[in-house]
Design a protein around this motif. Structure first.
Motif, PDB file in Angstrom:
ATOM      1  N   HIS A   1      -6.101  10.577 -13.200  1.00  0.00           N
ATOM      2  CA  HIS A   1      -7.391  11.395 -13.007  1.00  0.00           C
ATOM      3  C   HIS A   1      -8.271  11.155 -11.800  1.00  0.00           C
ATOM      4  CE1 HIS A   1     -10.971  13.750 -14.041  1.00  0.00           C
ATOM      5  NE2 HIS A   1     -11.778  12.605 -14.283  1.00  0.00           N
ATOM      6  N   THR A   2      -8.492  12.071 -10.718  1.00  0.00           N
ATOM      7  CA  THR A   2      -9.293  12.172  -9.705  1.00  0.00           C
ATOM      8  C   THR A   2     -10.566  12.396  -9.930  1.00  0.00           C
ATOM      9  OG1 THR A   2      -7.296  12.764  -8.467  1.00  0.00           O
ATOM     10  CG2 THR A   2      -9.406  13.000  -7.212  1.00  0.00           C
ATOM     11  N   TYR A   3     -11.484  11.270 -10.105  1.00  0.00           N
ATOM     12  CA  TYR A   3     -12.681  11.476 -10.598  1.00  0.00           C
ATOM     13  C   TYR A   3     -13.699  12.089  -9.346  1.00  0.00           C
ATOM     14  CZ  TYR A   3     -17.034   9.837 -12.444  1.00  0.00           C
ATOM     15  OH  TYR A   3     -18.399   9.942 -12.815  1.00  0.00           O
ATOM     16  N   SER A   4     -13.311  11.544  -8.351  1.00  0.00           N
ATOM     17  CA  SER A   4     -14.058  12.028  -6.954  1.00  0.00           C
ATOM     18  C   SER A   4     -13.142  11.871  -5.782  1.00  0.00           C
ATOM     19  CB  SER A   4     -15.374  11.366  -6.784  1.00  0.00           C
ATOM     20  OG  SER A   4     -15.137  10.028  -6.333  1.00  0.00           O
ATOM     21  N   VAL A   5     -13.554  12.173  -4.492  1.00  0.00           N
ATOM     22  CA  VAL A   5     -12.673  12.025  -3.542  1.00  0.00           C
ATOM     23  C   VAL A   5     -12.065  10.932  -3.136  1.00  0.00           C
ATOM     24  CG1 VAL A   5     -14.312  11.951  -1.776  1.00  0.00           C
ATOM     25  CG2 VAL A   5     -12.378  13.066  -0.989  1.00  0.00           C
ATOM     26  N   ASP A   6     -13.036   9.949  -3.549  1.00  0.00           N
ATOM     27  CA  ASP A   6     -12.582   8.312  -3.085  1.00  0.00           C
ATOM     28  C   ASP A   6     -12.724   7.595  -4.455  1.00  0.00           C
ATOM     29  OD1 ASP A   6     -15.257   8.525  -3.882  1.00  0.00           O
ATOM     30  OD2 ASP A   6     -16.042   7.261  -2.560  1.00  0.00           O
ATOM     31  N   GLU A   7     -12.431   8.187  -5.626  1.00  0.00           N
ATOM     32  CA  GLU A   7     -12.244   7.515  -6.853  1.00  0.00           C
ATOM     33  C   GLU A   7     -11.429   7.787  -7.785  1.00  0.00           C
ATOM     34  OE1 GLU A   7     -15.949   5.033  -7.881  1.00  0.00           O
ATOM     35  OE2 GLU A   7     -15.820   5.652  -9.861  1.00  0.00           O
ATOM     36  N   SER A   8     -10.450   7.231  -8.461  1.00  0.00           N
ATOM     37  CA  SER A   8      -9.469   7.738  -9.465  1.00  0.00           C
ATOM     38  C   SER A   8      -9.229   6.905 -10.575  1.00  0.00           C
ATOM     39  CB  SER A   8      -8.000   7.879  -8.603  1.00  0.00           C
ATOM     40  OG  SER A   8      -8.280   9.079  -7.685  1.00  0.00           O
ATOM     41  N   PHE A   9      -8.757   7.311 -11.751  1.00  0.00           N
ATOM     42  CA  PHE A   9      -8.356   6.624 -13.109  1.00  0.00           C
ATOM     43  C   PHE A   9      -6.915   6.842 -12.966  1.00  0.00           C
ATOM     44  CE2 PHE A   9     -13.053   7.519 -13.904  1.00  0.00           C
ATOM     45  CZ  PHE A   9     -13.419   6.246 -14.058  1.00  0.00           C
ATOM     46  N   ILE A  10      -6.369   5.671 -13.153  1.00  0.00           N
ATOM     47  CA  ILE A  10      -4.792   5.699 -13.531  1.00  0.00           C
ATOM     48  C   ILE A  10      -4.549   4.972 -15.101  1.00  0.00           C
ATOM     49  CG2 ILE A  10      -2.484   5.231 -12.583  1.00  0.00           C
ATOM     50  CD1 ILE A  10      -3.956   4.659  -9.823  1.00  0.00           C
ATOM     51  N   GLN A  11      -3.957   5.613 -15.832  1.00  0.00           N
ATOM     52  CA  GLN A  11      -3.291   4.920 -17.037  1.00  0.00           C
ATOM     53  C   GLN A  11      -2.121   4.338 -16.905  1.00  0.00           C
ATOM     54  OE1 GLN A  11      -4.501   6.773 -20.507  1.00  0.00           O
ATOM     55  NE2 GLN A  11      -3.388   5.535 -21.828  1.00  0.00           N
ATOM     56  N   VAL A  12      -1.916   2.982 -17.005  1.00  0.00           N
ATOM     57  CA  VAL A  12      -0.578   2.474 -16.558  1.00  0.00           C
ATOM     58  C   VAL A  12       0.014   2.050 -17.963  1.00  0.00           C
ATOM     59  CG1 VAL A  12      -1.139   1.823 -14.596  1.00  0.00           C
ATOM     60  CG2 VAL A  12      -1.485   0.375 -16.151  1.00  0.00           C
ATOM     61  N   ASP A  13      -0.252   2.274 -19.024  1.00  0.00           N
ATOM     62  CA  ASP A  13       0.272   2.090 -20.211  1.00  0.00           C
ATOM     63  C   ASP A  13       1.705   2.732 -20.358  1.00  0.00           C
ATOM     64  OD1 ASP A  13      -1.695   0.987 -22.371  1.00  0.00           O
ATOM     65  OD2 ASP A  13      -2.647   2.511 -21.251  1.00  0.00           O
ATOM     66  N   GLY A  14       2.836   1.964 -20.535  1.00  0.00           N
ATOM     67  CA  GLY A  14       4.159   2.786 -20.694  1.00  0.00           C
ATOM     68  C   GLY A  14       5.143   2.476 -19.361  1.00  0.00           C
ATOM     69  N   VAL A  15       4.380   2.226 -18.215  1.00  0.00           N
ATOM     70  CA  VAL A  15       5.102   1.930 -17.050  1.00  0.00           C
ATOM     71  C   VAL A  15       5.206   0.588 -16.486  1.00  0.00           C
ATOM     72  CG1 VAL A  15       4.637   4.273 -16.111  1.00  0.00           C
ATOM     73  CG2 VAL A  15       3.026   2.349 -15.524  1.00  0.00           C
ATOM     74  N   GLU A  16       4.270  -0.415 -17.188  1.00  0.00           N
ATOM     75  CA  GLU A  16       4.280  -1.683 -17.109  1.00  0.00           C
ATOM     76  C   GLU A  16       5.578  -2.397 -17.087  1.00  0.00           C
ATOM     77  OE1 GLU A  16      -0.150  -3.516 -18.462  1.00  0.00           O
ATOM     78  OE2 GLU A  16       0.829  -2.378 -19.981  1.00  0.00           O
ATOM     79  N   GLY A  17       6.324  -1.947 -18.081  1.00  0.00           N
ATOM     80  CA  GLY A  17       7.639  -2.397 -17.978  1.00  0.00           C
ATOM     81  C   GLY A  17       8.750  -2.280 -16.655  1.00  0.00           C
ATOM     82  N   ILE A  18       8.075  -1.189 -16.213  1.00  0.00           N
ATOM     83  CA  ILE A  18       8.844  -0.910 -14.886  1.00  0.00           C
ATOM     84  C   ILE A  18       8.292  -1.583 -13.583  1.00  0.00           C
ATOM     85  CG2 ILE A  18       9.511   0.983 -13.200  1.00  0.00           C
ATOM     86  CD1 ILE A  18       9.197   2.840 -15.499  1.00  0.00           C
ATOM     87  N   TRP A  19       7.083  -1.729 -13.630  1.00  0.00           N
ATOM     88  CA  TRP A  19       6.378  -2.299 -12.187  1.00  0.00           C
ATOM     89  C   TRP A  19       5.818  -3.548 -12.932  1.00  0.00           C
ATOM     90  CZ3 TRP A  19       7.911  -0.050  -8.292  1.00  0.00           C
ATOM     91  CH2 TRP A  19       7.930   1.643  -8.395  1.00  0.00           C
ATOM     92  N   GLY A  20       5.503  -3.909 -13.836  1.00  0.00           N
ATOM     93  CA  GLY A  20       4.831  -5.330 -14.260  1.00  0.00           C
ATOM     94  C   GLY A  20       3.543  -5.026 -14.918  1.00  0.00           C
ATOM     95  N   GLY A  21       2.620  -5.720 -15.233  1.00  0.00           N
ATOM     96  CA  GLY A  21       1.459  -5.595 -15.741  1.00  0.00           C
ATOM     97  C   GLY A  21       0.544  -5.023 -15.090  1.00  0.00           C
ATOM     98  N   ALA A  22      -0.550  -4.717 -15.595  1.00  0.00           N
ATOM     99  CA  ALA A  22      -1.726  -3.835 -15.017  1.00  0.00           C
ATOM    100  C   ALA A  22      -2.348  -4.552 -13.563  1.00  0.00           C
ATOM    101  CB  ALA A  22      -2.880  -3.575 -15.673  1.00  0.00           C
ATOM    102  N   THR A  23      -2.424  -5.835 -13.608  1.00  0.00           N
ATOM    103  CA  THR A  23      -2.576  -6.455 -12.376  1.00  0.00           C
ATOM    104  C   THR A  23      -1.912  -6.192 -11.371  1.00  0.00           C
ATOM    105  OG1 THR A  23      -4.216  -7.978 -13.681  1.00  0.00           O
ATOM    106  CG2 THR A  23      -3.691  -8.789 -11.507  1.00  0.00           C
ATOM    107  N   ILE A  24      -0.424  -6.622 -11.828  1.00  0.00           N
ATOM    108  CA  ILE A  24       0.696  -6.602 -10.490  1.00  0.00           C
ATOM    109  C   ILE A  24       0.624  -5.178 -10.008  1.00  0.00           C
ATOM    110  CG2 ILE A  24       3.045  -6.492 -10.121  1.00  0.00           C
ATOM    111  CD1 ILE A  24       3.215  -8.603 -12.374  1.00  0.00           C
ATOM    112  N   ILE A  25       0.518  -4.096 -10.928  1.00  0.00           N
ATOM    113  CA  ILE A  25       0.354  -2.460 -10.219  1.00  0.00           C
ATOM    114  C   ILE A  25      -0.795  -2.425  -9.456  1.00  0.00           C
ATOM    115  CG2 ILE A  25       0.115  -0.425 -10.931  1.00  0.00           C
ATOM    116  CD1 ILE A  25       1.528  -0.892 -13.549  1.00  0.00           C
TER     117      ILE A  25
END
Length: 418
Positions: free
Chosen positions: A109-133
């Motif tokens: 979700h692009t909140y503004s031109v310089d700020e975004s939200f990203i939900q990483v539930d479900g992809v942590e198994g691919i890339w690692g935990g939220a901190t690693i992403i």
């Protein structure tokens, strides 16, 4: 508070540090974190507003967003540049594509031109935990764009945003859980540092004996609701770190309003000229409201006086009898507020907002205003013409006067030079 029943996702809130200034610095071959650079609305105007300042300029010279061109010291190390909005928007789009490597589009979700939200539930198994992403995103950002960013992680959008503002901007990456609310959020003071609490709400809360977030969380809910209505309920639950909105929805549900504020290009001493710009702003607020198929009952007008008159101004609201999204309804109410509160001073800023929002279908008919449905439909027709042929395809006559600003602003991107 029973957090076991609350959403417990992994949401990243990504903020680009001093985005406009950082982009301009990179384009000039400078380091965004060590250079002294300010992006101003117009470098030729001493009264022009600073749109972004590099971190080092903020730290050493105290220049930040909202400062004026004349406040920037005459120092050979400082670069003062015009904005390049089209370039900034293009870079922002490319950054969103970078996020898409780590999460599907519906999780971004692009909140503004310089700020975004990203939900990483479900992809942590691919890339690692939220901190690693988050670490991977920061590394990609520096390697590919040479741009710095900070990332807050939380179980919902609200806590990820609060984590970003209060913690991650100092550390680079930080994560908050519900367990951190009492130890990290409740101590926040003054209250305006809490995302979603403005200066007016802060003053009201202070008068109620509430000076930090912990006191807000412990205040009786029924008393907050009695004082603020639905907003009181939101203030209470946000103080506990609770946010039930889904990704992409407004973080403060029920507090939706449509508005526009404008810092004028010069001082306006003639109230008639102020009224001309006021009509243009009401037109834009009404258009934004219609775009979402909404209407509103409460119109708010803010007037800021020139610094030459020691600043000041007023902010007043009035609730209309019926919800509306008709430009002239907003304008006539604003004229009443202006006539009642204007102190015959030089005006430099105007703000208009429409709140108390309902669906457009709730606009009521009146036996005394048989032309009202036609006026409502005319607004939508004008919006479609502007959408197809450009914002300057239809302008009111006041926009062609010396006071009007809409004609000039139609050539801008994001309100600034392209």
């Amino acid at each position: 508070m029973d957090y076991s029943k609350m959403p417990n996702n992994k949401i990243l809130c990504v903020d680009m540090k001093s985005f406009y200034a950082s982009c301009s610095a990179v384009m000039m071959g400078l380091d965004p974190l060590t250079c002294y650079l300010a992006v101003v609305g117009d470098t030729e105007r001493q009264g022009s507003v600073v749109l972004a300042a590099s971190p080092q300029l903020k730290k050493e010279f105290g220049i930040r967003t909202g400062s004026r061109r004349f406040e920037i010291p005459n120092d050979p190390r400082i670069h003062v540049v015009n904005p390049q909005m089209q370039t900034y928007l293009r870079i922002s789009t490319e950054i969103t594509r970078l996020f898409n490597r780590y999460a599907p589009k519906n999780a971004i979700h692009t909140y503004s031109v310089d700020e975004s939200f990203i939900q990483v539930d479900g992809v942590e198994g691919i890339w690692g935990g939220a901190t690693i992403i988050a670490q991977k995103i920061r590394e990609d950002m520096v390697r590919e764009f040479q741009l710095p960013c900070a990332i807050g992680i939380g179980p919902n959008m609200l806590l990820s945003k609060l984590c970003l503002d209060l913690d991650a901007k100092k550390k680079g990456i930080a994560e908050w859980t519900y367990e951190d609310v009492k130890t990290k959020l409740w101590s926040v003071s003054p209250l305006r540092e809490m995302w979603g609490i403005g200066s007016r709400v802060e003053k009201t809360l202070n008068r109620m004996g509430i000076f930090n977030v912990g006191q807000l969380a412990k205040y009786p809910l029924e008393l907050l609701e009695k004082k603020f209505g639905v907003m009181g309920n939101q203030l209470y639950h946000h103080a506990w770190g609770i946010d039930l909105s889904e990704l992409g929805a407004p973080i403060i549900q029920g507090q939706v309003s449509f508005g526009k504020s404008q810092i004028l290009m010069r001082d306006y001493t003639d109230p008639k000229e102020v009224q001309h710009v006021l009509l243009e702003i009401c037109e834009e607020v009404a258009r934004r409201t219609r775009h979402h198929r909404k209407a509103g009952r409460t119109i708010s007008l803010g007037i800021g006086y020139s610094r030459d008159e020691l600043g000041g101004g007023f902010y007043r609201s009035r609730t209309m009898e019926r919800p509306t999204n008709i430009t002239m309804d907003l304008y006539h109410t604003c004229l009443e507020l202006f006539a009642e509160n204007y102190e015959k001073k030089t005006v430099r800023k105007i703000a208009v907002s429409l709140s108390n929002i309902v669906d457009d279908s709730e606009m009521q008919l009146s036996l005394f205003e048989l032309e009202r449905p036609k006026k409502r439909q005319l607004g939508y027709v004008m919006d479609r013409i502007r959408g197809k042929h450009g914002s300057n395809a239809l302008l009111r006559a006041v926009s062609y006067t010396n006071a009007g600003t809409a004609k000039h602003r139609s050539r801008l991107v994001g309100g600034h030079k392209a």
